[in-house]
Design an enzyme around this catalytic site. Structure first.
Site, short mmCIF file in Angstrom:
data_model
loop_
_atom_site.label_atom_id
_atom_site.label_comp_id
_atom_site.label_asym_id
_atom_site.label_seq_id
_atom_site.Cartn_x
_atom_site.Cartn_y
_atom_site.Cartn_z
N GLU A 1 -17.49 36.40 45.64
CA GLU A 1 -16.32 36.60 46.08
C GLU A 1 -15.11 35.77 46.02
O GLU A 1 -15.22 34.84 45.30
CB GLU A 1 -16.46 36.67 47.90
CG GLU A 1 -16.78 35.55 48.40
CD GLU A 1 -17.04 36.00 49.99
OE1 GLU A 1 -17.35 36.80 50.15
OE2 GLU A 1 -17.15 34.83 50.74
N ASP B 1 -9.76 30.04 52.92
CA ASP B 1 -9.17 30.76 51.61
C ASP B 1 -7.80 30.57 51.17
O ASP B 1 -6.91 31.45 51.05
CB ASP B 1 -9.24 32.28 52.16
CG ASP B 1 -10.55 32.49 52.81
OD1 ASP B 1 -11.75 31.85 52.30
OD2 ASP B 1 -10.71 33.42 53.58
#
Length: 516
Positions: free
Chosen positions: A208, A40
């Site tokens: 997401e 991420d």
């Protein structure tokens, strides 16, 4: 002591892009820029410097801070929370995202609340991107969980927080929401607006990892879909666009725009950045060769804008070459400084270890829990050898010091020494067994070696002189470490000290040699 670490016989068998001679060479930016377990990743440019961070999950220190002048060469300069987690949070430190305005840097991040146990998006801020950061606590924590916060100004300049409602945790859809931030950027005001949810087949149970950018009058919303992590992952990246931040949003008919290939698996959850008019997504992906054993690595992938004003990646997949020179990630730590380096990690379920460096030794305070105190480093390959030399003569009674491959504090394989013995410890789902043990003749120092092939098979040996190795026998000769990686993390190789709280183990070195 000189240590010979030649690998036993296995159990089973970044370059610049070329250009035509008539044109100047064009640097290829598609490459691994955050090698190792850095999921991420986020990136932003402040002045003439790029700043990056990444998920740390259950490892401290929390949220590394990297700086770079060119997007390719990164220096680790600190952490957002260097010593302990914020008081309100317990775990799941995911998805940091930078936002900078008016001379102040904000870090929006995900963590799990101690009260109620829900996942929340929170914010910390600093006068300088390198910190120190002051935490301001949660902004939103829905019943299903709120994750992956990203700050984005709308077309009027009002700043909004965009986040995902974690509905997949309870078999529901995963709406992406936006809500305005107050002038201090520390609380939400007004009403939340749903932007879109997972409603296309390839997205599977979720969307997401929002990252937004504005280009030629459009808002572009890069997002990830499907299963992020582990051996069965099928993550990919999509994009949607809108003239207004609050929509309506149009998903690209060619989604996913970034998907797997033979080298990189499950690319997703990244942030857009720009350099000299060229556009990039800094995102994570698993290397096919090492996959979950190393974890999700930070890749830079260049994209262009097509005639229809949509972003396009070459072959709709990461073009970064596989890492081949694994020797650049070798470690030869002789503890010559006065403190452990920023690369060292520890489980956040325990306090920051008492680790001091002096006189060429690491002094690691022991702990009585499971493996004891753990300080580890990220791995970069699934095949490697590691070793450490311990001060065996001065090891306190009932204190064990050693070397371990650690998935988390509940899953590990370790070779330890203590009470005149060397032992192999097998820790799985919190249950610990001693698989082998041998008595050792008294000696001043003892060197322990761990070897692993493909992230799965392990052998252990010890040496009293750093050159002659005595293997530890096990029933199957090698041990299976397939169970080690958690669903969202790679394996660490670590030093451990287990024993009474007032005892200390001393380590003379820490060595890792990688192979492809």
């Amino acid at each position: 002591m000189s240590i010979e670490l030649e690998m036993s016989a296995p159990l089973t068998p970044v370059s610049l892009g070329a250009a035509p001679q008539t044109f100047p060479a064009r640097t290829t930016y598609d490459r691994v820029v955050l090698p190792g377990d850095f999921p991420d990743p986020t990136v932003t440019k402040i002045g003439d410097t790029y700043w990056a961070s990444a998920t740390t999950a259950e490892w401290g220190a929390i949220f590394p801070i990297f700086s770079s002048k060119n997007l390719l060469d990164w220096e680790l300069v600190g952490h957002v929370f260097p010593d302990k987690q914020p008081d309100w949070a317990s775990s799941n430190f995911w998805a940091p995202e930078f936002h900078h305005e008016n001379g102040r840097t904000y870090m929006y991040y995900t963590a799990r609340s101690k009260q109620g146990g829900m996942l929340c998006v929170a914010v910390a801020s600093a006068d300088h991107p390198a910190g120190p950061y002051r935490d301001h606590g949660p902004l939103v924590g829905q019943e299903a969980g709120s994750i992956d916060g990203f700050a984005m100004p709308d077309e009027n300049g009002d700043l909004y927080l965009v986040w995902k409602e974690d509905g997949n945790s309870c078999q529901q859809e995963t709406p992406i929401w936006a809500q305005r931030l107050n002038s201090e950027r520390t609380a939400l005001i007004g009403e939340a607006t749903e932007l879109f949810t997972n409603d296309v087949k390839w997205e599977g149970p979720l969307v997401e990892g929002s990252a937004l950018v504005r280009h030629n009058g459009w808002f572009y919303h890069f997002f990830a879909g499907n299963s992020c992590c582990g051996k069965g992952c099928n993550y990919a990246t999509g994009v949607a666009r809108s003239r207004s931040l609050l929509g309506p949003w149009e998903k690209h008919q060619q989604n996913p725009i970034l998907d797997r290939n033979d080298v990189w698996k499950c690319p997703g959850h990244g942030t857009v950045t720009e350099l000299d008019g060229r556009w990039f997504l800094l995102h994570h992906a698993y290397a096919a060769e090492s996959h979950e054993f190393v974890g999700r690595q930070g890749l830079l992938s260049e994209f262009t804008w097509n005639a229809q004003e949509w972003p396009e990646f070459v072959n709709r997949s990461p073009q970064a070459p596989a890492l081949t020179d694994m020797g650049q990630f070798n470690i030869a730590e002789e503890f010559e400084g006065d403190a452990l380096g920023l690369e060292w990690q520890w489980p956040i379920s325990a306090p920051k270890p008492e680790a001091t460096v002096r006189d060429g030794q690491l002094h690691l305070a022991a702990s009585a829990s499971r493996l004891g105190t753990i300080v580890g480093r990220r791995t970069h390959a699934a095949t490697y050898k590691a070793a450490t030399t311990i001060d065996f003569a001065n090891l306190p009674v009932d204190t064990y010091a050693g070397l371990a491959a650690v998935g988390d504090p509940y899953n590990a394989l370790a070779l330890v020494a203590g009470n005149g013995q060397v032992q192999i410890w097998h820790l799985k789902s919190g249950k610990q067994q001693t698989l082998a043990q041998l008595f050792v003749e008294p000696c001043d120092t003892l060197t322990l070696r761990l070897e692993v092939w493909g992230g799965q098979r392990y052998r252990f040996a010890y040496s009293t002189d750093g050159a002659t190795w005595q293997p530890l026998p096990t029933e199957s000769f090698s041990l299976n470490g397939t169970y080690l990686p958690p669903w969202d993390r790679g394996v660490r190789v670590a030093l451990v000290a287990q024993g009474a709280e007032d005892t200390t183990a001393m380590f003379n070195n820490f060595i890792v040699r990688n192979k492809r």
